[in-house]
Design a protein around this motif. Sequence first.
Motif, mmCIF file in Angstrom:
data_model
loop_
_atom_site.group_PDB
_atom_site.id
_atom_site.type_symbol
_atom_site.label_atom_id
_atom_site.label_comp_id
_atom_site.label_asym_id
_atom_site.label_seq_id
_atom_site.Cartn_x
_atom_site.Cartn_y
_atom_site.Cartn_z
ATOM 1 N N LYS A 1 30.110 16.975 48.073
ATOM 2 C CA LYS A 1 29.494 15.875 48.563
ATOM 3 C C LYS A 1 30.593 14.587 48.014
ATOM 4 O O LYS A 1 30.660 13.696 48.853
ATOM 5 C CB LYS A 1 28.124 15.506 47.739
ATOM 6 N N GLN A 2 31.019 14.720 47.054
ATOM 7 C CA GLN A 2 32.147 13.726 46.863
ATOM 8 C C GLN A 2 33.350 13.829 47.615
ATOM 9 O O GLN A 2 34.059 12.622 47.943
ATOM 10 C CB GLN A 2 32.332 13.933 45.079
ATOM 11 N N ASP B 1 32.654 12.061 50.531
ATOM 12 C CA ASP B 1 32.653 10.471 50.186
ATOM 13 C C ASP B 1 34.099 10.136 50.473
ATOM 14 O O ASP B 1 34.111 8.743 50.991
ATOM 15 C CB ASP B 1 31.852 10.179 49.164
ATOM 16 N N LYS B 2 35.110 10.787 50.146
ATOM 17 C CA LYS B 2 36.513 10.447 50.211
ATOM 18 C C LYS B 2 37.125 10.766 51.702
ATOM 19 O O LYS B 2 38.342 10.630 51.858
ATOM 20 C CB LYS B 2 37.267 11.051 49.193
#
Length: 635
Positions: free
Chosen positions: A339-340, A343-344
Amino acid sequence: MKTTVFKVLNFLKNFILNNIDIIYTIPILTYKAINYDKTISPEYFSYGLIFIPVLVSVIAVSSISLLFKNKGRTRFLYLFNIIMSIIFIADTAYYRYFKDIISISVIRNGVMLGGVQSSLKDVLFPSDFLYLLDCVILFPLIRIYRKHVNRPQLKLVQRFACFLVVFAIGACWDAQRIYKLSVEQPRLISTMFNRLYLDKILGDVNFHVLDAYNVASTKISNMKSIPKSKQDEIKQYLEKKDVPQGTTLAGAGKGKNLIVIQVEALQQFVIGQKINGQEITPNLNKWIGKSLYFNNYYYQVASGTTSDAEFLSLNSLYPAATGAAYYLYPGDTLNSTAKQFNDKGYNTVTLNGYQEGFWNRNVMYKAEDFTNYYAEKAYNIDEQVGLGLSDKSFFNQTFDKMKTFKQPYYSFMITLSSHFPYDDQKGYGNTIDLGKYKGSFIGDYINGIHYTDAQLGMFLDKLDKEGILKNSILVVYGDHYAIPKNEAQGLYDFEGIQNASDLDWNNLQKVPMLIHFPDDANKGVNSIPAGQVDLYPTIANLFNLDRKYMFGTDLINAKNNIVTFRSGSFVANNTFYASYSNTYYDMNTKKTVQPTAEMSKVKTDTLNQLEYNDDILNHNLLKKFIQEDASAGKK
């Protein structure tokens, strides 16, 4: 006088004949239960400790039969005997492999255990079926008994009165024992975090009754919302862990690819070891020398084994109290690595060569927000070793896929060939001269992991030669134990350990974990105590990811760390606490010690973490926390 004696003897004879079914059932099941407890606890077994709780629990359950009419009573007791005998057999076999007790959640997840079925021949002994011997003998005897004994038919009110008397005797005494344990070990019964210890103290009948009660009460409890004060308490606890302890290598992976490889059943004891002059893991040894190596890294899995290792590493959450988190919580909101990285702007991919739905991965990877999932249907199953696609073919095909990935990417892959029972790698090359270990369980494992090491080395060399590692950070770690408890002696012999203790066993439950940087930078050994829950925050430091809502620690910047196990055991400040025997060990002297105030505090914190973790999973609290942060304008 003779007439009185005759009447008494006649009364006793009729009483015994009329009640032979319950008179027989109580002692035989008590004997079986005690025999089972002796099997799972030879080091700490005590007749004086276990006899009363086992006896009174059997009496309490057997008393239910008194509510039935004559034939129904005998039938109930016979079925009770059969069911408990089968449970004793199943629990014995399960203990030999997992060093744990079967729970309802484990049974519910049984379909997820995959390759364990193939190990039944190794953990199920012919002598185990002696538990059922009397049931077979009793079957024809019960028919004879019914024909020749005409006991009086009691009215319902009489039967209920008999039930109350016998049940009160067993249940009250049993409840006293259970209450005493709940005072001595707070939360042990309500959380059942240490099933093995609970069974050793209260017996198998009590354990399974309490397990059923807890499953039912947990379901009811989970239907209710958790108090806001408790939610705030959990959130504040995790926010304290979010505070960085340093800036070493912070952002070192910015813009780079992240390649994570979880290796099936890779344990640390094979690292650096040789047999007949041959290295067992020559390729891993080489890459460890070029990487930042964590040599004190424990697996923290529970019933979900491989899937638990993923869950820990991808989410920095502990496994489920019982069963597999991948199966129980696919609907939860998770703050995963994928997920992170999404986001990047990363391309997030997970790959393995086995069935898409195994361990519920096809559902769970969506919950963890991976963009792409490549599994069995995405590979050409051209060579099988063990459960499925060979590591050699998997790595070759994965290499071809990775060359097409849009950069930067985050790839998470899982190997397969070194899965139990380690007997299918022969004939595929890369074998090792096992010498005296040939044909043994540990010998088969060594050969299996030697095969996987060769394929992993080939893959890493190709990544290096292709230049992929110039712009990538690589992480390699083992997922869980390879040697089950029933094969412990072979491992002790291999390691030269005599008179092994719980501490010796715990010290062998480590897995390798290495982080390789471009140009072999930052290589060295880090000996901080660590576990799989710490991987995510360590990666978060390297890639400037948000570190909110994690139980783990950034291993690169931490000065010390506590390793918490799902059982309630822990490693902290050179002390190991074995929850299953309620014993503290000094890891330097290897002697048992009395708990200090500091260790009592660590124990309390360990139990708090596990309780908070269960609340998060059972009530989907991360979703609420993230929504609260969004409403407050937090990033």
